[in-house]
Write a protein that holds these residues in place. Structure first.
Motif, PDB file in Angstrom:
ATOM      1  N   LEU A   1       0.806  -1.221   0.000  1.00 56.02           N
ATOM      2  CA  LEU A   1       0.000   0.000   0.000  1.00 56.02           C
ATOM      3  C   LEU A   1       0.844   1.279   0.000  1.00 56.02           C
ATOM      4  CD1 LEU A   1      -2.848  -0.978   2.506  1.00 56.02           C
ATOM      5  CD2 LEU A   1      -2.974  -0.892   0.005  1.00 56.02           C
ATOM      6  N   SER A   2       2.157   1.138   0.173  1.00 59.83           N
ATOM      7  CA  SER A   2       3.015   2.327   0.111  1.00 59.83           C
ATOM      8  C   SER A   2       3.569   2.538  -1.302  1.00 59.83           C
ATOM      9  CB  SER A   2       4.159   2.214   1.120  1.00 59.83           C
ATOM     10  OG  SER A   2       5.018   1.157   0.761  1.00 59.83           O
ATOM     11  N   ASP A   3       3.169   1.669  -2.220  1.00 55.45           N
ATOM     12  CA  ASP A   3       3.587   1.780  -3.625  1.00 55.45           C
ATOM     13  C   ASP A   3       2.367   2.213  -4.448  1.00 55.45           C
ATOM     14  OD1 ASP A   3       4.205   1.359  -6.299  1.00 55.45           O
ATOM     15  OD2 ASP A   3       5.255  -0.528  -5.969  1.00 55.45           O
ATOM     16  N   MET A   4       2.279   3.507  -4.740  1.00 54.14           N
ATOM     17  CA  MET A   4       1.068   4.042  -5.373  1.00 54.14           C
ATOM     18  C   MET A   4       0.810   3.499  -6.779  1.00 54.14           C
ATOM     19  SD  MET A   4      -0.210   5.537  -2.927  1.00 54.14           S
ATOM     20  CE  MET A   4       0.790   5.078  -1.511  1.00 54.14           C
ATOM     21  N   SER A   5       1.883   3.217  -7.521  1.00 53.06           N
ATOM     22  CA  SER A   5       1.655   2.661  -8.865  1.00 53.06           C
ATOM     23  C   SER A   5       1.122   1.236  -8.761  1.00 53.06           C
ATOM     24  CB  SER A   5       2.932   2.720  -9.703  1.00 53.06           C
ATOM     25  OG  SER A   5       3.960   1.981  -9.080  1.00 53.06           O
ATOM     26  N   ALA A   6       1.587   0.491  -7.745  1.00 52.55           N
ATOM     27  CA  ALA A   6       1.076  -0.873  -7.519  1.00 52.55           C
ATOM     28  C   ALA A   6      -0.403  -0.824  -7.130  1.00 52.55           C
ATOM     29  CB  ALA A   6       1.887  -1.577  -6.436  1.00 52.55           C
ATOM     30  N   VAL A   7      -0.758   0.154  -6.300  1.00 44.79           N
ATOM     31  CA  VAL A   7      -2.156   0.307  -5.875  1.00 44.79           C
ATOM     32  C   VAL A   7      -3.044   0.644  -7.076  1.00 44.79           C
ATOM     33  CG1 VAL A   7      -3.758   1.703  -4.481  1.00 44.79           C
ATOM     34  CG2 VAL A   7      -1.567   0.971  -3.502  1.00 44.79           C
ATOM     35  N   SER A   8      -2.594   1.579  -7.902  1.00 36.54           N
ATOM     36  CA  SER A   8      -3.353   1.968  -9.101  1.00 36.54           C
ATOM     37  C   SER A   8      -3.542   0.782 -10.042  1.00 36.54           C
ATOM     38  CB  SER A   8      -2.637   3.097  -9.855  1.00 36.54           C
ATOM     39  OG  SER A   8      -2.589   4.245  -9.047  1.00 36.54           O
ATOM     40  N   HIS A   9      -2.472   0.041 -10.249  1.00 33.59           N
ATOM     41  CA  HIS A   9      -2.506  -1.136 -11.112  1.00 33.59           C
ATOM     42  C   HIS A   9      -3.493  -2.172 -10.566  1.00 33.59           C
ATOM     43  CE1 HIS A   9      -1.104  -4.013 -14.040  1.00 33.59           C
ATOM     44  NE2 HIS A   9      -0.728  -4.863 -13.096  1.00 33.59           N
ATOM     45  N   TRP A  10      -3.444  -2.401  -9.262  1.00 35.28           N
ATOM     46  CA  TRP A  10      -4.333  -3.376  -8.607  1.00 35.28           C
ATOM     47  C   TRP A  10      -5.793  -2.973  -8.788  1.00 35.28           C
ATOM     48  CZ3 TRP A  10      -8.134  -4.294  -5.139  1.00 35.28           C
ATOM     49  CH2 TRP A  10      -8.240  -5.595  -4.603  1.00 35.28           C
ATOM     50  N   LEU A  11      -6.082  -1.693  -8.634  1.00 31.32           N
ATOM     51  CA  LEU A  11      -7.447  -1.183  -8.792  1.00 31.32           C
ATOM     52  C   LEU A  11      -7.956  -1.415 -10.215  1.00 31.32           C
ATOM     53  CD1 LEU A  11      -7.089   2.158  -6.814  1.00 31.32           C
ATOM     54  CD2 LEU A  11      -8.710   0.341  -6.257  1.00 31.32           C
ATOM     55  N   GLU A  12      -7.104  -1.144 -11.188  1.00 30.82           N
ATOM     56  CA  GLU A  12      -7.513  -1.318 -12.594  1.00 30.82           C
ATOM     57  C   GLU A  12      -7.806  -2.786 -12.912  1.00 30.82           C
ATOM     58  OE1 GLU A  12      -8.421   1.102 -14.381  1.00 30.82           O
ATOM     59  OE2 GLU A  12      -7.505   2.734 -13.248  1.00 30.82           O
ATOM     60  N   ILE A  13      -6.997  -3.677 -12.356  1.00 29.95           N
ATOM     61  CA  ILE A  13      -7.190  -5.112 -12.611  1.00 29.95           C
ATOM     62  C   ILE A  13      -8.473  -5.643 -11.954  1.00 29.95           C
ATOM     63  CG2 ILE A  13      -6.282  -7.433 -12.082  1.00 29.95           C
ATOM     64  CD1 ILE A  13      -3.476  -6.289 -12.423  1.00 29.95           C
ATOM     65  N   HIS A  14      -8.687  -5.241 -10.693  1.00 29.88           N
ATOM     66  CA  HIS A  14      -9.776  -5.849  -9.917  1.00 29.88           C
ATOM     67  C   HIS A  14     -11.099  -5.091  -9.986  1.00 29.88           C
ATOM     68  CE1 HIS A  14      -7.304  -8.996  -8.077  1.00 29.88           C
ATOM     69  NE2 HIS A  14      -6.338  -8.093  -8.078  1.00 29.88           N
ATOM     70  N   ALA A  15     -11.060  -3.820 -10.386  1.00 26.00           N
ATOM     71  CA  ALA A  15     -12.257  -2.992 -10.573  1.00 26.00           C
ATOM     72  C   ALA A  15     -13.297  -3.136  -9.462  1.00 26.00           C
ATOM     73  CB  ALA A  15     -12.892  -3.317 -11.933  1.00 26.00           C
ATOM     74  N   PRO A  16     -12.950  -2.739  -8.232  1.00 23.73           N
ATOM     75  CA  PRO A  16     -13.926  -2.819  -7.141  1.00 23.73           C
ATOM     76  C   PRO A  16     -15.094  -1.858  -7.350  1.00 23.73           C
ATOM     77  CG  PRO A  16     -12.007  -1.568  -6.448  1.00 23.73           C
ATOM     78  CD  PRO A  16     -11.680  -2.132  -7.794  1.00 23.73           C
ATOM     79  N   GLU A  17     -16.224  -2.166  -6.709  1.00 18.29           N
ATOM     80  CA  GLU A  17     -17.411  -1.302  -6.824  1.00 18.29           C
ATOM     81  C   GLU A  17     -17.604  -0.434  -5.578  1.00 18.29           C
ATOM     82  OE1 GLU A  17     -20.257  -4.391  -9.122  1.00 18.29           O
ATOM     83  OE2 GLU A  17     -18.951  -5.104  -7.520  1.00 18.29           O
ATOM     84  N   CYS A  18     -16.681  -0.607  -4.633  1.00 22.06           N
ATOM     85  CA  CYS A  18     -16.701   0.197  -3.420  1.00 22.06           C
ATOM     86  C   CYS A  18     -15.322   0.054  -2.774  1.00 22.06           C
ATOM     87  CB  CYS A  18     -17.786  -0.308  -2.467  1.00 22.06           C
ATOM     88  SG  CYS A  18     -17.813   0.547  -0.881  1.00 22.06           S
ATOM     89  N   ILE A  19     -14.809   1.146  -2.191  1.00 24.38           N
ATOM     90  CA  ILE A  19     -13.504   1.078  -1.519  1.00 24.38           C
ATOM     91  C   ILE A  19     -13.685   1.455  -0.052  1.00 24.38           C
ATOM     92  CG2 ILE A  19     -11.162   2.031  -1.389  1.00 24.38           C
ATOM     93  CD1 ILE A  19     -11.419   2.687  -4.413  1.00 24.38           C
ATOM     94  N   ILE A  20     -13.157   0.629   0.827  1.00 22.79           N
ATOM     95  CA  ILE A  20     -13.177   0.942   2.257  1.00 22.79           C
ATOM     96  C   ILE A  20     -11.739   0.955   2.748  1.00 22.79           C
ATOM     97  CG2 ILE A  20     -14.018   0.247   4.523  1.00 22.79           C
ATOM     98  CD1 ILE A  20     -16.474  -0.890   3.184  1.00 22.79           C
ATOM     99  N   ASN A  21     -11.264   2.157   3.066  1.00 24.10           N
ATOM    100  CA  ASN A  21      -9.850   2.321   3.410  1.00 24.10           C
ATOM    101  C   ASN A  21      -9.640   2.374   4.924  1.00 24.10           C
ATOM    102  OD1 ASN A  21      -7.079   2.827   3.178  1.00 24.10           O
ATOM    103  ND2 ASN A  21      -7.433   5.042   3.265  1.00 24.10           N
ATOM    104  N   ALA A  22      -9.285   1.227   5.489  1.00 27.89           N
ATOM    105  CA  ALA A  22      -9.000   1.150   6.925  1.00 27.89           C
ATOM    106  C   ALA A  22      -7.499   1.114   7.198  1.00 27.89           C
ATOM    107  CB  ALA A  22      -9.684  -0.075   7.529  1.00 27.89           C
ATOM    108  N   ALA A  23      -6.709   1.311   6.152  1.00 25.68           N
ATOM    109  CA  ALA A  23      -5.248   1.331   6.329  1.00 25.68           C
ATOM    110  C   ALA A  23      -4.828   2.693   6.871  1.00 25.68           C
ATOM    111  CB  ALA A  23      -4.551   1.071   5.005  1.00 25.68           C
ATOM    112  N   ALA A  24      -3.915   2.696   7.828  1.00 28.85           N
ATOM    113  CA  ALA A  24      -3.375   3.957   8.345  1.00 28.85           C
ATOM    114  C   ALA A  24      -2.061   3.702   9.049  1.00 28.85           C
ATOM    115  CB  ALA A  24      -4.362   4.610   9.312  1.00 28.85           C
ATOM    116  N   TYR A  25      -1.206   4.695   9.014  1.00 25.31           N
ATOM    117  CA  TYR A  25       0.014   4.669   9.818  1.00 25.31           C
ATOM    118  C   TYR A  25      -0.357   5.338  11.132  1.00 25.31           C
ATOM    119  CZ  TYR A  25       4.953   5.180  11.075  1.00 25.31           C
ATOM    120  OH  TYR A  25       6.183   5.094  11.698  1.00 25.31           O
ATOM    121  N   THR A  26      -0.454   4.560  12.216  1.00 31.78           N
ATOM    122  CA  THR A  26      -1.018   5.076  13.470  1.00 31.78           C
ATOM    123  C   THR A  26      -0.005   5.175  14.620  1.00 31.78           C
ATOM    124  OG1 THR A  26      -1.733   2.853  14.078  1.00 31.78           O
ATOM    125  CG2 THR A  26      -3.347   4.248  12.941  1.00 31.78           C
TER     126      THR A  26
END
Length: 300
Positions: free
Chosen positions: A42-67
């Protein structure tokens, strides 16, 4: 075909407390895509973008955080990457594909001044790097043009993971006395409650985009929270070494953490309750529920 109505949800941060509770409850909606760190960095933005394009989710729930609040002061690059850049990339995808984004923010975006309960319209003014990075993430989502819901929450704990509740129970079994900060005021909030609120909002298509405070009702200090944990633990038959009156109240200054903390984290929940037509539980009731769950599973 009934499967046509099921949703494909992309859930991040699944190893965290909130992510775990979400994965547990979201499965009713359809397919929950929750890649591990090995499957998606998740710290690799191009990997995240690529993953999104491949999997095409219909909703995103972002519970990731540096806490890690204190560590964030020096580990700025990672902090900004996860708390600012990731929400930005997710929001831009959501905007492009007209899907909803759910995101979790924090009481640390405020400066903690005063004694009042803050509304969502209150001015922000983070005191530390973590708070600034979370606010930047919120802002990126708001500016993206996506349909979004940002839940600002506080003092998260759960039956699993590393958190204040688990730490207190561990220490109370090992030590004779403890010193706990008593001048920071907020509302301990269980990860399960956040998952419940998310599911209710997900079921409703008419929830306006915006920021919503999602915390338990009521208020206490970390010292008050600790005392309630110990009282509940004794009632449930936990073996504690700690004596009843051996919990000393200290100031934030005396505790001396590297990163400054907001003293007033009281958040008003009126907007969320009104919008969703719900009533949030008092923090003590939510705590009892979580501790009952914990009592049936050994301490991690």
């Amino acid at each position: 075909n009934s499967t046509d109505t099921l949703m494909k949800i992309f859930l991040t941060g699944v190893t965290g407390q909130v992510g775990f509770e979400l994965q547990r409850s979201l499965s009713l909606w359809g397919e929950v895509l929750a890649p591990t760190r090995h499957e998606l960095d998740l710290s690799d933005m191009s990997a995240v973008s690529h993953w999104l394009e491949i999997h095409a989710p219909e909703c995103i729930i972002n519970a990731a955080a540096y806490t890690a609040v204190d560590k964030a002061e020096t580990d700025l690059q990672t902090t900004l990457c996860i708390n600012q850049d990731l929400p930005c990339v997710l929001a831009q995808y959501a905007a492009r594909h007209a899907i909803r984004l759910f995101h979790y923010s924090t009481d640390y975006v405020y400066d903690g001044s005063g004694q009042d309960f803050r509304s969502e319209e209150a001015p922000t003014g983070p005191l530390n790097a973590y708070g600034r990075s979370k606010l930047a993430g919120d802002q990126a989502i708001m500016d993206s043009g996506a349909s979004y819901i940002i839940f600002r929450t506080s003092w998260i704990y759960a039956a699993r993971g590393n958190n204040f509740l688990k730490t207190m129970l561990r220490l109370a079994g090992q030590r004779d006395h403890l010193s706990i900060v008593a001048d920071q005021i907020g509302a301990p909030t269980s990860a399960r409650l956040l998952a419940d609120v998310t599911n209710i909002a997900l079921a409703r298509r008419d929830v306006p985009s915006g920021v919503y405070h999602a915390v338990c009702r009521g208020e206490t200090s970390w010292h008050g929270f600790a005392c309630q944990i110990f009282e509940t633990a004794r009632r449930m038959g936990y073996e504690l070494r700690l004596q009843n009156d051996a919990v000393q109240a200290i100031t934030t200054e005396a505790y001396g953490a590297p990163a400054p903390r907001p003293l007033n984290s009281r958040l008003s929940v009126e907007k969320l309750e009104k919008t969703l037509g719900i009533r949030l539980p008092h923090w003590q009731d939510a705590l009892s529920l979580t501790m009952a769950e914990l009592a049936f599973s050994p301490l991690q």
